[in-house]
Scaffold this motif. Sequence first.
Motif, PDB file in Angstrom:
ATOM      1  N   GLU A  78       1.562   3.371   0.150  1.00  0.00           N
ATOM      2  CA  GLU A  78       2.849   2.371  -0.486  1.00  0.00           C
ATOM      3  C   GLU A  78       2.566   2.971  -2.160  1.00  0.00           C
ATOM      4  O   GLU A  78       3.828   3.000  -2.725  1.00  0.00           O
ATOM      5  N   ALA A  79       1.673   3.180  -2.574  1.00  0.00           N
ATOM      6  CA  ALA A  79       1.627   3.983  -3.906  1.00  0.00           C
ATOM      7  C   ALA A  79       2.683   4.988  -3.994  1.00  0.00           C
ATOM      8  O   ALA A  79       3.465   5.343  -4.921  1.00  0.00           O
ATOM      9  N   ALA A  80       2.419   5.825  -2.982  1.00  0.00           N
ATOM     10  CA  ALA A  80       3.464   7.074  -2.886  1.00  0.00           C
ATOM     11  C   ALA A  80       4.804   6.807  -2.550  1.00  0.00           C
ATOM     12  O   ALA A  80       5.548   7.358  -3.433  1.00  0.00           O
ATOM     13  N   TYR A  81       5.074   5.804  -1.890  1.00  0.00           N
ATOM     14  CA  TYR A  81       6.620   5.135  -1.706  1.00  0.00           C
ATOM     15  C   TYR A  81       7.107   4.959  -3.144  1.00  0.00           C
ATOM     16  O   TYR A  81       8.134   5.179  -3.270  1.00  0.00           O
ATOM     17  N   LYS A  82       6.380   4.051  -3.947  1.00  0.00           N
ATOM     18  CA  LYS A  82       6.824   3.689  -4.881  1.00  0.00           C
ATOM     19  C   LYS A  82       6.981   4.862  -6.115  1.00  0.00           C
ATOM     20  O   LYS A  82       7.834   4.631  -6.733  1.00  0.00           O
ATOM     21  N   THR A  83       6.110   5.568  -5.937  1.00  0.00           N
ATOM     22  CA  THR A  83       6.302   6.821  -6.836  1.00  0.00           C
ATOM     23  C   THR A  83       7.766   7.588  -6.539  1.00  0.00           C
ATOM     24  O   THR A  83       8.404   8.018  -7.342  1.00  0.00           O
ATOM     25  N   VAL A  84       7.925   7.769  -5.293  1.00  0.00           N
ATOM     26  CA  VAL A  84       9.149   8.395  -4.662  1.00  0.00           C
ATOM     27  C   VAL A  84      10.521   7.474  -5.037  1.00  0.00           C
ATOM     28  O   VAL A  84      11.239   7.940  -5.870  1.00  0.00           O
ATOM     29  N   ALA A  85      10.098   6.239  -4.868  1.00  0.00           N
ATOM     30  CA  ALA A  85      11.398   5.319  -4.946  1.00  0.00           C
ATOM     31  C   ALA A  85      11.633   5.213  -6.728  1.00  0.00           C
ATOM     32  O   ALA A  85      12.869   5.030  -7.032  1.00  0.00           O
ATOM     33  N   SER A  86      10.654   5.472  -7.373  1.00  0.00           N
ATOM     34  CA  SER A  86      10.959   5.348  -8.762  1.00  0.00           C
ATOM     35  C   SER A  86      11.675   6.652  -9.516  1.00  0.00           C
ATOM     36  O   SER A  86      12.240   6.771 -10.305  1.00  0.00           O
ATOM     37  N   GLN A  87      11.994   7.893  -8.440  1.00  0.00           N
ATOM     38  CA  GLN A  87      12.574   9.060  -8.856  1.00  0.00           C
ATOM     39  C   GLN A  87      13.883   9.350  -7.854  1.00  0.00           C
ATOM     40  O   GLN A  87      14.737  10.421  -8.117  1.00  0.00           O
ATOM     41  N   THR A  88      14.063   8.324  -7.040  1.00  0.00           N
ATOM     42  CA  THR A  88      15.208   8.748  -6.086  1.00  0.00           C
ATOM     43  C   THR A  88      15.824   7.317  -5.634  1.00  0.00           C
ATOM     44  O   THR A  88      14.997   6.461  -5.353  1.00  0.00           O
ATOM     45  N   SER A  89      16.932   7.082  -5.266  1.00  0.00           N
ATOM     46  CA  SER A  89      17.566   6.030  -4.742  1.00  0.00           C
ATOM     47  C   SER A  89      17.379   5.916  -3.306  1.00  0.00           C
ATOM     48  O   SER A  89      17.691   4.882  -2.605  1.00  0.00           O
ATOM     49  N   HIS A  90      17.221   6.970  -2.686  1.00  0.00           N
ATOM     50  CA  HIS A  90      17.311   7.337  -0.911  1.00  0.00           C
ATOM     51  C   HIS A  90      16.722   8.604  -0.685  1.00  0.00           C
ATOM     52  O   HIS A  90      16.205   9.328  -1.586  1.00  0.00           O
ATOM     53  N   LEU A 150       6.633   4.032   8.828  1.00  0.00           N
ATOM     54  CA  LEU A 150       7.068   2.631   8.123  1.00  0.00           C
ATOM     55  C   LEU A 150       7.315   2.327   6.665  1.00  0.00           C
ATOM     56  O   LEU A 150       8.265   1.953   6.199  1.00  0.00           O
ATOM     57  N   ALA A 151       6.308   3.174   5.864  1.00  0.00           N
ATOM     58  CA  ALA A 151       6.365   3.089   4.670  1.00  0.00           C
ATOM     59  C   ALA A 151       7.714   3.676   4.130  1.00  0.00           C
ATOM     60  O   ALA A 151       8.247   3.097   2.917  1.00  0.00           O
ATOM     61  N   PHE A 152       8.415   4.578   4.584  1.00  0.00           N
ATOM     62  CA  PHE A 152       9.678   5.151   4.039  1.00  0.00           C
ATOM     63  C   PHE A 152      10.902   4.569   4.385  1.00  0.00           C
ATOM     64  O   PHE A 152      12.023   4.972   4.094  1.00  0.00           O
ATOM     65  N   LEU A 153      10.853   3.417   5.352  1.00  0.00           N
ATOM     66  CA  LEU A 153      12.124   2.837   6.097  1.00  0.00           C
ATOM     67  C   LEU A 153      12.991   2.565   4.957  1.00  0.00           C
ATOM     68  O   LEU A 153      14.331   2.700   5.395  1.00  0.00           O
ATOM     69  N   PRO A 154      12.500   1.588   3.856  1.00  0.00           N
ATOM     70  CA  PRO A 154      13.609   1.404   3.104  1.00  0.00           C
ATOM     71  C   PRO A 154      14.540   2.342   2.389  1.00  0.00           C
ATOM     72  O   PRO A 154      15.595   2.113   2.203  1.00  0.00           O
ATOM     73  N   LEU A 155      13.900   3.461   2.138  1.00  0.00           N
ATOM     74  CA  LEU A 155      14.670   4.740   1.265  1.00  0.00           C
ATOM     75  C   LEU A 155      15.631   5.414   2.476  1.00  0.00           C
ATOM     76  O   LEU A 155      16.352   5.878   2.314  1.00  0.00           O
ATOM     77  N   LEU A 156      15.079   5.413   3.786  1.00  0.00           N
ATOM     78  CA  LEU A 156      15.786   6.205   4.780  1.00  0.00           C
ATOM     79  C   LEU A 156      16.963   5.304   5.120  1.00  0.00           C
ATOM     80  O   LEU A 156      18.411   5.496   5.156  1.00  0.00           O
TER      81      LEU A 156
END
Length: 304
Positions: A78-90, A150-156
């Motif tokens: 979850e923390a990694a997802y948030k870090t990635v999501a703060s640097q890309t929209s997708h 599962l963690a990255f589904l929203p960005l996909l």
Amino acid sequence: MANLQASRLFSVQDRVVVITGGGSGLGRIMARALDANNVSKVFVLGRREDALRETGAQAPNSSVIPVQCDITSKESLEAAYKTVASQTSHVDLLIANSGIMGPLMRHPPPAADGTLPSLSAVRDELFSVPMEEFSNVLNVNVTGSYYTVLAFLPLLEAANKRRNAPQAGVLSEPTAQVIITSSIAGFIRKVPFSYAYNASKSATTHLVKMLATNFAAYDIRFNGISPGLYYSDMADHIFSGAGIKDAGISDGSFPRDMIPATRGGSEEDLAGLILWLASASGGYVNGNILVTDGGRLSVVPAVY
Ligand SMILES: NC(=O)c1ccc[n+]([C@@H]2O[C@H](COP(=O)([O-])OP(=O)(O)OC[C@H]3O[C@@H](n4cnc5c(N)ncnc54)[C@H](OP(=O)(O)O)[C@@H]3O)[C@@H](O)[C@H]2O)c1
């Protein structure tokens, strides 16, 4: 008429990619291949920050972004997802590649005259491996891959929302994709290394198929790659055991009855495969397991 030049067919320009296990071995090769071909960003995930940074140092186009993550922890994912999501929209492509071999779990060898080891010797050998170590292999290779997805589904999903509306007669852009690194071990019944590893990779292969089916309605594609033998930290003992002092990519490195190509997989073999899958030309591939093994599965006895 379509433009069929390789530079267009296999372009991965501007893609955003996440790769777990990007700090070494196959993950590092895939990150370097994508960086060399002008993706926008490659987030490399793993536990060892220094290894992730080294992947970045080997990627001259500076697209590689290290993100520390332990895929066996939901909090860490979850923390990694948030870090990635703060640097890309997708995220266009997620490569769930992290994996471990775990302890060797194989039968003691037969005697010189071919006599089988006694069952109690087999039992002693296999029973000596703590149950937790068996479970840990399944935990990283199967459970960890599953929760990574599962963690990255929203960005996909966000990548799919960016796609242009279809135009008649014009090839649509590829939908979001997940690639999971399995192994030819998942098809092999004879145990060269470990009951846990083979069983985990069989499960991983089936996971790809299940995910492809169950997420088809969401336009997220799932494919697997099943490598044979590529030099890496994990495979080092196999290469040194065969007396090979380098990556074993030249003909004659391995006996033909072990690998028909007589060599290990190369960076080029893997880079070409991943560029194809990541490009628009790979956009029609879904629910597939791509074997890259120099023909090894064709000669290993007792495969499915
Ligand atoms: N090399 C081969 O011949 C071969 C053949 C078939 C399949 N494979 C598969 O290819 C994948 C990559 O393996 P490799 O050969 O490149 O070996 P490797 O160099 O040992 O890479 C394994 C990677 O997994 C990461 N990892 C392990 N546990 C993790 C965890 N809990 N959380 C996050 N990351 C974790 C490691 O990073 P950290 O330690 O930094 O976390 C490491 O970067 C594996 O799934 C493996 O089963 C390899």
